[in-house]
Scaffold this active site. Structure first.
Site, PDB file in Angstrom:
ATOM      1  CB  SER A 135      -0.883  -0.019   1.262  1.00 32.34           C
ATOM      2  OG  SER A 135      -1.573   1.203   1.401  1.00 32.34           O
ATOM      3  CE  LYS A 161      -4.606   0.077   0.550  1.00 30.77           C
ATOM      4  NZ  LYS A 161      -5.156  -0.767   1.641  1.00 30.77           N
ATOM      5  CE  LYS A 163      -3.764   3.985   1.966  1.00 24.93           C
ATOM      6  NZ  LYS A 163      -4.950   3.459   2.691  1.00 24.93           N
ATOM      7  CG  ASP A 188      -7.626   2.494   0.720  1.00 23.95           C
ATOM      8  OD1 ASP A 188      -8.777   2.968   0.838  1.00 23.95           O
ATOM      9  OD2 ASP A 188      -7.010   1.945   1.659  1.00 23.95           O
ATOM     10  CD  GLU A 213      -8.538  -0.810   0.814  1.00 25.08           C
ATOM     11  OE1 GLU A 213      -7.701  -1.215  -0.027  1.00 25.08           O
ATOM     12  OE2 GLU A 213      -8.304  -0.768   2.032  1.00 25.08           O
ATOM     13  CG  ASP A 238     -10.121  -0.687   5.251  1.00 26.44           C
ATOM     14  OD1 ASP A 238     -10.386  -1.072   6.390  1.00 26.44           O
ATOM     15  OD2 ASP A 238      -9.019  -0.130   4.982  1.00 26.44           O
ATOM     16  CE  LYS A 262      -6.977  -2.127   6.981  1.00 23.17           C
ATOM     17  NZ  LYS A 262      -6.987  -0.648   6.970  1.00 23.17           N
ATOM     18  N   GLY A 290      -3.903  -4.007   6.512  1.00 24.42           N
ATOM     19  CA  GLY A 290      -2.886  -3.678   7.499  1.00 24.42           C
ATOM     20  C   GLY A 290      -3.127  -2.297   8.058  1.00 24.42           C
TER      21      GLY A 290
END
Ligand code: OSB
Ligand code: MG
Length: 368
Positions: A135, A161, A163, A188, A213, A238, A262, A290
């Site tokens: 990520s 991934k 952001k 995400d 995400e 998430d 998670k 995570g």
């Protein structure tokens, strides 16, 4: 099994990278470590709640108060027949999944060490190594983004991934996709968009992302279902998934095609396994997320991600990516995009007490 003592040690560790998301910038982590003692053994967990409620509602201060006054005294009260019994005693307290997870997860570790079994075996895991991705926070420029993605692909990570946030989305994904036509890419948003911005998100459909995400509100399900109707790319939830119930509701209304599990966000290993099972019953895959964990939380996540339906690469990247020095003695390192599962009892790692003493910023004990 009787827990005779609980110790919380709060440490602060500098991150090796600046981690920017739509909700803020992180350059270090304040980590409450929980040590449960009983039968001459210790079980470990870490808290993933944050100083400010920017991810979900939970904060470190709130969690420490509940642990000290309520959850840890309760954990020391009885002789538990198994982790299920302890989890049932915590269940009447509403919300606060991350605080409850600290107790549940440390007890699972203690319990597995007591039975001299690796935790993954007790949870029903079937995998000895896990496919992992990475990520990446918002970078300073497109050039830096492409260079960072390239470096991590070279290291073998199986999914990247990125952001995103409004103003840092389509052009970034377009540039990364152009540079890496075959990479497994995801984004995400950490709740940075509203349903009214569905068209901006639909503009991502052309880049072949594995999923998008958490685009909408942290506690939303129904707007995600509306959004999913307007997108070809599957939505991955998430923040919105805090229990097997919210997972079932999200999958039932079509709010998600994929779930980021998670363990700490849903209250511990038992609920994480239920979320995993719910997704399986809908024929949907999960992956292990995570929270920039140290080796303690990372080892728990690795153990939990050995279940059969964790088919997509997780965010359980190498510990050395995050920390110059970890709080555990054992390296948790992926090679070729595969993270080996520790084989020792419990979560399979031990604490580096010297280092923990050096970075300690607070703590308290209950019992003992
Ligand atoms: O949204 O998945 C998230 C880190 C902190 C809080 C929320 C998230 C993340 C990550 C990093 O994406 C995952 C990791 O590398 O641990
Ligand atoms: Mg996320």
């Amino acid at each position: 099994m009787k827990i005779t003592e609980a110790e919380v040690i709060i440490v602060e560790l500098p991150l090796k990278f600046r981690f920017e998301t739509s909700f803020g910038v992180q350059t270090s982590r304040i980590v409450p470590l929980l040590i449960l003692r009983g039968d001459g053994l210790e079980g470990y967990s870490e808290g993933v709640m944050t100083p400010l409620p920017r991810y979900r509602e939970e904060t470190i201060a709130g969690a420490m108060d509940l642990l000290q006054r309520v959850f840890l005294p309760l954990a020391l009260e009885r002789d538990w027949a198994n982790p299920e019994e302890l989890a049932a005693a915590l269940a009447p307290y509403r919300g606060n999944q991350m605080a409850k997870a600290m107790v549940e997860m440390a007890f699972w570790d203690l319990w597995a060490r007591y039975l001299e079994e690796p935790l993954w075996k007790l949870l029903g895991g079937v995998r000895q190594e896990l496919p992992v991705g990475v990520s990446l926070g918002v970078q300073k420029s497109l050039e830096e983004t492409i260079a960072t993605v390239g470096r991590h692909l070279e290291q073998g990570y199986r999914r990247i991934k990125l952001k995103i946030k409004p103003g840092w989305d389509v052009q970034v994904v377009a540039a990364v996709r152009q540079a890496f036509p075959d990479a497994h890419l995801t984004v995400d948003a950490n709740s940075a968009y509203t349903l009214a911005q569905a068209r901006n998100l639909a503009a991502l459909d052309q880049y072949g992302l594995d999923y998008i995400e958490q685009p909408l509100e942290f506690d939303d399900i129904l707007d995600h279902a509306e959004l999913q109707k307007k997108l070809q790319t599957p939505i991955c939830l998430d923040e919105s998934i805090t229990s097997a119930r919210s997972a079932r509701q999200a999958l039932a209304v079509g709010a998600a095609g994929v779930i980021n599990v998670k363990v700490a966000r849903v209250g511990g290993h038992l609920e994480a396994r239920r979320v995993h099972d719910v997704a399986l019953s809908f024929g949907r895959p999960v992956w292990m997320g995570g929270m920039l964990e140290t080796g303690v939380g990372r080892a728990h996540n690795i153990q939990a991600a050995t279940l059969a339906n964790y088919v997509l690469p997780g965010d359980t990247s190498s510990a050395s990516r995050y920390w110059e020095k970890d709080v555990v003695n054992e390296p948790l390192e992926a090679t070729g995009g595969l993270m080996p599962v520790p084989s020792g009892p419990g979560i399979g790692v031990s604490l580096d007490w010297d280092y923990i003493g050096k970075i300690r910023v607070g703590g308290f004990s209950v019992g003992g």
